[in-house]
Design an enzyme around this catalytic site. Structure first.
Site, PDB file in Angstrom:
ATOM      1  N   THR A 169      -9.231  29.344 -56.861  1.00  0.00           N
ATOM      2  CA  THR A 169      -8.316  29.387 -58.006  1.00  0.00           C
ATOM      3  C   THR A 169      -8.416  28.064 -58.743  1.00  0.00           C
ATOM      4  O   THR A 169      -8.751  27.052 -58.142  1.00  0.00           O
ATOM      5  CB  THR A 169      -6.895  29.554 -57.432  1.00  0.00           C
ATOM      6  OG1 THR A 169      -6.781  30.883 -56.975  1.00  0.00           O
ATOM      7  CG2 THR A 169      -5.801  29.248 -58.423  1.00  0.00           C
ATOM      8  N   VAL A 198      -0.180  40.915 -56.445  1.00  0.00           N
ATOM      9  CA  VAL A 198       0.033  39.744 -57.289  1.00  0.00           C
ATOM     10  C   VAL A 198       0.316  38.573 -56.374  1.00  0.00           C
ATOM     11  O   VAL A 198       1.139  38.668 -55.463  1.00  0.00           O
ATOM     12  CB  VAL A 198       1.215  39.965 -58.266  1.00  0.00           C
ATOM     13  CG1 VAL A 198       1.500  38.698 -59.065  1.00  0.00           C
ATOM     14  CG2 VAL A 198       0.910  41.129 -59.209  1.00  0.00           C
ATOM     15  N   GLY A 199      -0.383  37.477 -56.601  1.00  0.00           N
ATOM     16  CA  GLY A 199      -0.210  36.300 -55.743  1.00  0.00           C
ATOM     17  C   GLY A 199       0.754  35.301 -56.355  1.00  0.00           C
ATOM     18  O   GLY A 199       1.587  35.643 -57.201  1.00  0.00           O
ATOM     19  N   THR A 220      -2.739  25.942 -55.106  1.00  0.00           N
ATOM     20  CA  THR A 220      -3.822  26.836 -54.693  1.00  0.00           C
ATOM     21  C   THR A 220      -3.737  27.017 -53.182  1.00  0.00           C
ATOM     22  O   THR A 220      -3.186  26.175 -52.486  1.00  0.00           O
ATOM     23  CB  THR A 220      -5.202  26.264 -55.103  1.00  0.00           C
ATOM     24  OG1 THR A 220      -6.233  27.011 -54.439  1.00  0.00           O
ATOM     25  CG2 THR A 220      -5.356  24.809 -54.723  1.00  0.00           C
ATOM     26  N   GLY A 221      -4.289  28.123 -52.692  1.00  0.00           N
ATOM     27  CA  GLY A 221      -4.245  28.385 -51.254  1.00  0.00           C
ATOM     28  C   GLY A 221      -3.763  29.791 -50.989  1.00  0.00           C
ATOM     29  O   GLY A 221      -3.830  30.651 -51.876  1.00  0.00           O
TER      30      GLY A 221
HETATM   31  N1  ASP Z   1      -3.376  31.299 -54.484  1.00  0.00           N
HETATM   32  C1  ASP Z   1      -4.384  32.257 -54.889  1.00  0.00           C
HETATM   33  C2  ASP Z   1      -3.905  33.635 -54.534  1.00  0.00           C
HETATM   34  O1  ASP Z   1      -3.441  33.830 -53.431  1.00  0.00           O
HETATM   35  C3  ASP Z   1      -5.688  32.029 -54.230  1.00  0.00           C
HETATM   36  C4  ASP Z   1      -6.221  30.641 -54.431  1.00  0.00           C
HETATM   37  O2  ASP Z   1      -5.487  29.677 -54.521  1.00  0.00           O
HETATM   38  O3  ASP Z   1      -7.440  30.505 -54.508  1.00  0.00           O
HETATM   39  O4  ASP Z   1      -4.057  34.515 -55.333  1.00  0.00           O
END
Ligand code: ASP
Length: 309
Positions: A169, A198-199, A220-221
């Site tokens: 991300t 949805v994240g 991110t994560g």
């Molecule tokens: N946080 C993002 C999600 O779970 C993934 C990411 O950070 O790469 O959609």
């Protein structure tokens, strides 16, 4: 008053074959965002421009380069927020859009709402003249191969998540010369996610938050973990209580690790231009520009510096 931009390209076990391109990508994005600030642009303009550069770069899981869901479709989430007014805009599960961050900004500026999702977001894009991009133009051959390889795995287990699923991300935070902060986050989510998942990235207070009273954060994560602890707001609440940006980021990520076994990374900047980049995954590509110095890193505690020419 100094202006600062910080960007990230996702926190995860970035493999060696993507490492150099990831670092180059965040450096280029930070330069682009800082150029906006130097021309007296707003923090909001700077984060949008930095994130668009990352969305256009196929190394990252946002815009071009986004991951595929269980149906082999691209569904993207994005968020942008202005710390001066708390205005924010978001899109979730949006398809066929090259720059979801700009669509999120249009939601913020041209509608009475904060978030549009799925077909409604795409309909809105059409009404404001955003050109639809065919899915195969957004998907890289690398992603096609990885999706084929892993499509039978079930997502969700944190240990697997950190190694098997890319979570590159992208995000940016900035403070401009007027002392206003802003954040933006954009993602294709996690590979093989359920259709409609949805994240955190488009969720206000989770994947990002910006408030001139405390600062701007982009996360991110593992999205489900970030959502559970409302990570961006959690960090800023520690800043409001007097913690430094490094300390607030570190204890919040530690809390997420202990409480819900989630790993991730965050970038933060305050109206006074204090900034930090922190992660609990193996690697995170990040870059920052302050005055005439470009900082960047990939490994834990790595902080390289280069003078801007
Ligand atoms: N946080 C993002 C999600 O779970 C993934 C990411 O950070 O790469 O959609």
């Amino acid at each position: 008053m100094s202006a600062v931009i910080v960007v990230h390209g996702g926190a995860w076990a970035i493999p060696n074959d993507l490492a150099e391109a990831s670092v180059d990508g965040v450096k280029a994005s930070a330069r682009e965002g800082f150029a906006v600030l130097q021309k007296n642009g707003t923090a909001l303009d700077a984060v949008e421009s930095a994130v668009r550069a990352l969305e256009d770069n196929t190394v990252f899981n946002a815009g071009h380069g986004a991951t595929l869901n269980t149906d082999g479709e691209v569904e993207m989430d994005a968020l942008i927020m202005d710390g001066k007014t708390l205005a924010c805009g978001a899109v979730s599960s949006v398809k066929n859009i090259a720059n979801p961050v700009s669509l999120a900004r249009a939601v913020m500026e041209k509608t009475a709402h904060v978030m549009l999702t799925d077909s409604g977001a795409n309909q809105f894009a059409q009404t404001i003249g955003v050109v639809a991009v065919p899915t195969d133009k957004l998907v890289t051959s690398y992603e096609m191969k990885e999706w084929e390889k892993h499509k039978n795995y079930v997502t969700g287990v944190m240990e697997d998540f950190n190694t098997l699923w890319p979570h590159d991300t992208v995000g940016a935070v900035a403070v401009d010369y007027a002392g206003n902060v802003a954040c933006a986050t954009s993602t294709g989510g996690i590979r093989n996610k359920m259709v409609g998942r949805v994240g955190d990235s488009s969720t206000v207070g989770c994947g990002g938050y910006a408030d001139n009273f405390s600062g701007a954060v982009s996360c991110t994560g593992h999205g489900e973990s970030i959502l559970k602890v409302t990570l961006a707001r959690l960090i800023l609440s520690h800043v409001e209580q007097g913690k430094s940006v490094e300390e607030a980021s570190r204890i919040s990520l530690q809390y997420m690790g202990e409480r819900v076994r989630g790993a991730g990374g965050v970038i933060i900047v305050t109206p006074m231009a204090q900034w930090a980049s922190t992660f609990t995954t193996e690697r995170m590509a990040w870059a920052a520009v302050e005055e005439d110095v470009l900082y960047y890193g990939l490994e834990p505690h790595e902080k390289q510096r280069e003078h801007l020419s």
